[in-house]
Design an enzyme around this catalytic site. Sequence first.
Site, PDB file in Angstrom:
ATOM      1  N   ASP A  96       0.839  -1.188   0.000  1.00 45.77           N
ATOM      2  CA  ASP A  96       0.000   0.000   0.000  1.00 45.77           C
ATOM      3  C   ASP A  96       0.883   1.251   0.000  1.00 45.77           C
ATOM      4  OD1 ASP A  96       0.685  -1.175   2.490  1.00 45.77           O
ATOM      5  OD2 ASP A  96      -0.915  -0.153   3.541  1.00 45.77           O
TER       6      ASP A  96
ATOM      7  N   GLU B 176      12.704   0.903   7.033  1.00 47.10           N
ATOM      8  CA  GLU B 176      11.612   0.116   6.453  1.00 47.10           C
ATOM      9  C   GLU B 176      11.860  -0.210   4.985  1.00 47.10           C
ATOM     10  OE1 GLU B 176       6.750   0.518   6.054  1.00 47.10           O
ATOM     11  OE2 GLU B 176       8.002   2.312   6.054  1.00 47.10           O
TER      12      GLU B 176
END
Length: 754
Positions: free
Chosen positions: A474, A658
Amino acid sequence: MTMRPRKLTVLLLSVSSLAIASVDPLRAQTVQPAPSSQFTPTEQSERHPVAALTPVPPVTPLPAAKDKPARATGGTPPGKPDPAPTSENDGKESQRAVAAPSVVGDGADGKPAAPSAASETKGDGKATASAGQPVAPASSPDGSRQGAANDNAPQVGKSAPDDHADANATRQARGRPQQYTVASEAAVGMRLRNVPQDLRSPSIALDGLFAAIGGAHIFPDFKTAADATPDAAPTTLVQEWRAAQKQSNFDLKAFVNAHFTPSPVAEVSYKHNANENIFDYIDGMWGVLTRGPDKPVAYSSRLPLPYPYVVPGGRFSELYYWDSYFTMIGLYESGRFDLMRDMVKDMASQLDRYAHIPNGTRTYYLSRSEPPFFALMVDLLANHDGQGVYTTFLPELQREYDYWMDGAGNLAPGHAYRHVVRLADGTLLNRHWDDLDTPRDESYPEDVATANSARRPPEEVYRDLRAGGETGWDFSSRWLSDGHDMASIHTTDIATIEVNCLVAHLEQTLAHAYALSGDNKRSGEYDHLAAARIDAVRRLMWSADRQAFFDYDWKAQRQTTVLSAATVVPLFLHMATQAQADGVAATVQGTLLKAGGIMATDRHSGQQWDAPNGWAPLEWMAIKGFKTYGNDRLAEDIAQRWMTRVIATYEKSGVLLEKYDVEATTISPTGGGGGGEYPMQIGFGWTNGTLLGLMNGYPTVADRILKRNPLANQPTVQALPPVDAYSVSNPANNGEQKGKTVSDPATPPSVEHH
């Protein structure tokens, strides 16, 4: 390896307040499906308001219609589904009976709330839905499991019950008290006082108040609002808000500050010294990122877990589904089998309570899941604990499958229902889905803005945004029809590479688990289902011209055009032919492989799951996949590039991140990766876990990269886990292996285990 003291600072941050403005609350609407051509693939439940997902305490099943057997709890496999309509043109929506439990009340007047079914069909054929999410099977308060896995095995060719049993059950449910507030299972297990928990999403439980908070932009990150804990039952709080609004001096910001407590967010600040290396950082971060067991908090959106677990890091302070598998790889490599085992048990606990694993452990994630990695988690644990793990978690493996295949058994060709799609030729595929068609709680203002810019009903946009959240990507150009504009998102039209490969692996794992339990008939049935799905992936998603796997747009009846790193997933799960694996290797090497590793896609859209970003799960699956098919040189090349990018960034910043910009030829201390709905996050679970796995698997390469660190030459902890978890032998099962016999993984058969 000697570990040295680490300096860890964990800061608990409060939420800053911003200027506010009033806004009219948004309300979810039920949209009727438009008529479609007989020859055009259509949605059977595209406007299905809310499917049965919300957990409740165990209840006595409602009586079925006369001469109709009662339906088993949990989902149902492809051969025996809940009834689903066979045509959009018949004016009907699927009817799903919902049991109405009698539990702690939360009605507007202190009385039980009105009963609700997921979808009731009126006499005029129009479907209506309640504002709340309907219910799904749950475990009993003492943690015992409901139902047996063997009751839900495939029954190929058998017809499903007709609609009458469900309709009768729904009619009987009317008039029964139903509440959305339940006693927390974790509270019962911890022998605490009864802690009420509202299992609806805050946007539903708080009705117009939540939308007003979103429109006022009180919080810079709206996830803070979704995570905030109200000081009273949501229905009571909404009443107070509506009454307070009538006052001339009403201040929404002051009301929110008075009645909501922000959930503490642990922002990790890690400072390493010259005597530390990256091994020390990863080892130290396990303690920083570990949470739980959770202490239940009244009316919190957190879904409490009974065992310790590792969170990703940054703004993500709860357990996330697919992230956790890649985090567990690091726990395996670190020898933290206790914590890895606890995380598997936490996943199983969610399957027992909610009949699926939510996107994350928040009530607003209950309407969707994430890519189904639970079977691989069981594989990883079996590598250490032995083959008994498969039979131990067989009930949960079955529940996982039932959730993803709900409605498949009598789905008409050219139609879709929730996560399943049946093509015109009868081929069965999976897609991503969310049972709600409202803005995501954690991104409410952003979703409203996206829907406002679209030229189609907002409910369609919201559904596709939510389904995009379930993909784990996403967001990405993979889901955008025009490749760049979020308003063009059409996630539910796409059968993705990875979800279909993962469901095939789940089928293989069920076959293995049933074989171990002595049920060879069911084992064979699941083997057959896995073979059919793998054939579909090879036939529909493989492009001989482009030499890669592509997602399949089931409505357009063609492959999509975005080349993504998901093309390696059939290799990772050992489902490609050798020729296909060789083709993927050439394509990845020529298009996606850059200075720092593999890019997520070949598109620069501004979304975070596109170029130039690389992500730890994608690098790991590519390296493992190419190595499985004998392309060791490419696997090592990707590993070296990725480790260099991550470790070099660590040497500049002192943290792991991340995601990373893998296209850039220079190193940025912030990772350089852009896009997304939030700033760069540090921690970071899946980066830590897979990096440790790669450094242990390629120690010579890692030593070269770490040569500037005087403590770089550290002995490896363990080798990478075996490729084939189904045949591993260890003291946990006395070296015995009674399940399926697996051939040499270097030679891919038509159906093989990864």
